[in-house]
Design a protein around this motif. Structure first.
Motif, PDB file in Angstrom:
ATOM      1  N   ASP A   4       0.822  -1.210   0.000  1.00 33.19           N
ATOM      2  CA  ASP A   4       0.000   0.000   0.000  1.00 33.19           C
ATOM      3  C   ASP A   4       0.855   1.258   0.000  1.00 33.19           C
ATOM      4  O   ASP A   4       0.535   2.249  -0.656  1.00 33.19           O
ATOM      5  CB  ASP A   4      -0.943   0.004   1.213  1.00 33.19           C
ATOM      6  CG  ASP A   4      -2.279  -0.634   0.897  1.00 33.19           C
ATOM      7  OD1 ASP A   4      -3.138  -0.644   1.792  1.00 33.19           O
ATOM      8  OD2 ASP A   4      -2.467  -1.120  -0.226  1.00 33.19           O
ATOM      9  N   ASP A   5       1.948   1.235   0.752  1.00 35.03           N
ATOM     10  CA  ASP A   5       2.840   2.395   0.801  1.00 35.03           C
ATOM     11  C   ASP A   5       3.506   2.623  -0.563  1.00 35.03           C
ATOM     12  O   ASP A   5       3.682   3.759  -1.002  1.00 35.03           O
ATOM     13  CB  ASP A   5       3.918   2.201   1.869  1.00 35.03           C
ATOM     14  CG  ASP A   5       3.344   2.208   3.274  1.00 35.03           C
ATOM     15  OD1 ASP A   5       2.317   2.879   3.473  1.00 35.03           O
ATOM     16  OD2 ASP A   5       3.916   1.541   4.149  1.00 35.03           O
ATOM     17  N   SER A   8       0.881   4.115  -2.870  1.00 37.74           N
ATOM     18  CA  SER A   8       0.654   5.522  -2.515  1.00 37.74           C
ATOM     19  C   SER A   8       1.810   6.397  -2.993  1.00 37.74           C
ATOM     20  O   SER A   8       1.597   7.502  -3.505  1.00 37.74           O
ATOM     21  CB  SER A   8       0.480   5.668  -0.996  1.00 37.74           C
ATOM     22  OG  SER A   8      -0.670   4.993  -0.546  1.00 37.74           O
ATOM     23  N   LYS A 268      -0.649  11.960   7.793  1.00 40.85           N
ATOM     24  CA  LYS A 268      -0.328  10.827   6.938  1.00 40.85           C
ATOM     25  C   LYS A 268      -1.368   9.722   7.083  1.00 40.85           C
ATOM     26  O   LYS A 268      -1.842   9.176   6.084  1.00 40.85           O
ATOM     27  CB  LYS A 268       1.060  10.285   7.274  1.00 40.85           C
ATOM     28  CG  LYS A 268       1.462   9.102   6.400  1.00 40.85           C
ATOM     29  CD  LYS A 268       2.855   8.597   6.737  1.00 40.85           C
ATOM     30  CE  LYS A 268       3.224   7.411   5.878  1.00 40.85           C
ATOM     31  NZ  LYS A 268       4.564   6.876   6.196  1.00 40.85           N
ATOM     32  N   ARG A 269      -1.735   9.402   8.335  1.00 37.87           N
ATOM     33  CA  ARG A 269      -2.716   8.335   8.546  1.00 37.87           C
ATOM     34  C   ARG A 269      -4.051   8.675   7.889  1.00 37.87           C
ATOM     35  O   ARG A 269      -4.640   7.838   7.199  1.00 37.87           O
ATOM     36  CB  ARG A 269      -2.905   8.101  10.050  1.00 37.87           C
ATOM     37  CG  ARG A 269      -3.996   7.071  10.371  1.00 37.87           C
ATOM     38  CD  ARG A 269      -4.170   6.900  11.877  1.00 37.87           C
ATOM     39  NE  ARG A 269      -4.423   8.153  12.545  1.00 37.87           N
ATOM     40  CZ  ARG A 269      -5.618   8.756  12.555  1.00 37.87           C
ATOM     41  NH1 ARG A 269      -6.638   8.231  11.891  1.00 37.87           N
ATOM     42  NH2 ARG A 269      -5.793   9.891  13.214  1.00 37.87           N
ATOM     43  N   GLU A 272      -3.713   8.547   4.043  1.00 37.70           N
ATOM     44  CA  GLU A 272      -3.619   7.171   3.561  1.00 37.70           C
ATOM     45  C   GLU A 272      -4.961   6.460   3.667  1.00 37.70           C
ATOM     46  O   GLU A 272      -5.343   5.708   2.769  1.00 37.70           O
ATOM     47  CB  GLU A 272      -2.542   6.419   4.344  1.00 37.70           C
ATOM     48  CG  GLU A 272      -1.122   6.845   3.973  1.00 37.70           C
ATOM     49  CD  GLU A 272      -0.065   6.071   4.746  1.00 37.70           C
ATOM     50  OE1 GLU A 272      -0.408   5.515   5.808  1.00 37.70           O
ATOM     51  OE2 GLU A 272       1.091   6.048   4.289  1.00 37.70           O
ATOM     52  N   ARG A 276      -6.942   4.772   0.647  1.00 36.37           N
ATOM     53  CA  ARG A 276      -7.153   3.326   0.730  1.00 36.37           C
ATOM     54  C   ARG A 276      -8.632   2.958   0.818  1.00 36.37           C
ATOM     55  O   ARG A 276      -9.075   1.997   0.173  1.00 36.37           O
ATOM     56  CB  ARG A 276      -6.406   2.776   1.952  1.00 36.37           C
ATOM     57  CG  ARG A 276      -6.556   1.264   2.167  1.00 36.37           C
ATOM     58  CD  ARG A 276      -5.630   0.797   3.278  1.00 36.37           C
ATOM     59  NE  ARG A 276      -5.883   1.508   4.508  1.00 36.37           N
ATOM     60  CZ  ARG A 276      -6.786   1.119   5.425  1.00 36.37           C
ATOM     61  NH1 ARG A 276      -7.514   0.029   5.229  1.00 36.37           N
ATOM     62  NH2 ARG A 276      -6.950   1.812   6.548  1.00 36.37           N
ATOM     63  N   SER A 298      -5.297  14.135  -0.470  1.00 34.01           N
ATOM     64  CA  SER A 298      -4.526  13.097   0.208  1.00 34.01           C
ATOM     65  C   SER A 298      -3.085  13.092  -0.271  1.00 34.01           C
ATOM     66  O   SER A 298      -2.141  13.042   0.524  1.00 34.01           O
ATOM     67  CB  SER A 298      -5.159  11.722  -0.039  1.00 34.01           C
ATOM     68  OG  SER A 298      -6.469  11.673   0.468  1.00 34.01           O
ATOM     69  N   LEU A 302       0.500  13.525   1.698  1.00 35.93           N
ATOM     70  CA  LEU A 302       1.500  12.468   1.614  1.00 35.93           C
ATOM     71  C   LEU A 302       2.800  13.035   1.051  1.00 35.93           C
ATOM     72  O   LEU A 302       3.886  12.627   1.460  1.00 35.93           O
ATOM     73  CB  LEU A 302       0.991  11.330   0.734  1.00 35.93           C
ATOM     74  CG  LEU A 302      -0.099  10.445   1.347  1.00 35.93           C
ATOM     75  CD1 LEU A 302      -0.630   9.479   0.306  1.00 35.93           C
ATOM     76  CD2 LEU A 302       0.410   9.701   2.569  1.00 35.93           C
TER      77      LEU A 302
END
Length: 310
Positions: A4-5, A8, A268-269, A272, A276, A298, A302
């Motif tokens: 996922d990272d 992103s 960041k959370r 993400e 997601r 978003s 990021l």
């Protein structure tokens, strides 16, 4: 780095290289995966293929430039289209209207008003610290602009109920809390949702155990049904009623618009989570503008986090 990272990070890089001719080989190399595996991971996260995502990001960026007065062909050539007609076809398939409309609004406003008021390719937004009565007027105007059938007295009653139940509450920005549900209602109205869903947007943050009975009595079971769906979605990220999902998506969009007032450690959370969870859902049940803005905001945060790490 988890999948996922990596995906992103690739989305951030796409925006940074948006004017370049991007290929699936280049994108997958950025992520460090084979093209096939990268495509599957990307589609699982965003709901569309990597190259369709690139096309949509290019179109959105071009749309913003056209809205500011740029010639359509110049924008088309910059973002990879060879002809005016090819660009127009792609643009219309995504936005539902021709880029000529953006240009026409720009020319009209510039000539009639003598300034550069723009028609944005975004859902309607409002200024921070706007007066409550002004926000109310924007909500009513938006409903009228979209030709939504609504009872002014009923919507006003729901607004006053929400205002009463939020009395004394403040947002991180220092604004009265009721400004948030008002903005959620404006977003819902601008996307063409009906009166009942807009009213649910006004009440979504007071749908608490201590207020549920009062809300059902004063607002009625139809609004309560949407709020139950919204509550279910907030808990499970699934719901059979798209109206509750739309309330949740609109709530997330306004929260992303004011994310700078939240503790930076949560940026960041939240960004993400938006990419997601919310962006793929938006692509299935909402218009393109909503998904695009959720993703853009978003990616912005990021990117900030990535620069800080660098």
């Amino acid at each position: 780095m988890e999948a996922d990272d990596r995906i992103s990070m690739t989305a951030v890089l796409i925006d940074e290289h948006i004017k370049e001719e991007l290929t699936i080989l280049q994108l997958s190399a950025w992520a460090g995966y084979s093209p096939g595996y990268f495509t599957r991971c990307f589609k699982r996260k965003f709901g569309i293929s990597p190259m369709e995502y690139v096309k949509q990001r290019k179109l959105l960026t071009a749309a913003k430039e056209i809205a500011k007065g740029r010639r359509i062909l110049d924008a088309a050539l910059d973002y990879g289209w060879e002809t005016h007609s090819g660009f127009t076809k792609s643009f219309t398939s995504v936005f539902g209207y021709s880029p000529v409309l953006l240009r026409a609004f720009y020319v009209r406003d510039a000539s009639v008003k003598g300034d550069r008021q723009l028609m944005e390719a975004y859902i309607k937004t409002t200024r921070l610290y706007e007066k409550l009565e002004k926000l109310w007027q924007i909500l009513c105007l938006t409903l009228k602009e979209n030709k939504t059938e609504y009872d002014d007295e009923k919507v006003r009653m729901i607004y006053e109920l929400a205002k009463t139940l939020h009395e004394g509450e403040k947002r991180k920005s220092g604004e009265e809390y009721i400004t948030h549900p008002l903005n959620v209602a404006i977003i819902l109205a601008d996307m063409g949702n009906d009166e009942t869903t807009v009213c649910a947007g006004l009440l979504h943050d007071v749908w608490r155990e201590e207020y549920k009975k009062k809300i059902l009595q004063e607002a009625g079971p139809a609004i309560g049904e949407i709020l139950l769906s919204y509550e279910e979605f907030e808990r499970t990220h699934e719901s059979l009623d798209d109206r509750g999902v739309m309330v949740a998506l609109s709530d997330r969009l306004h929260n992303m618009r004011t994310i700078e007032y939240v503790d930076p450690a949560t940026w960041k959370r939240r960004a993400e989570d938006t990419l997601r969870l919310f962006s793929p859902i938006a692509s299935k049940c909402a218009d393109f503008r909503l998904r695009s803005e959720l993703e853009e905001r978003s990616i912005k945060f990021l990117s900030v986090d990535r620069m800080d790490e660098g």
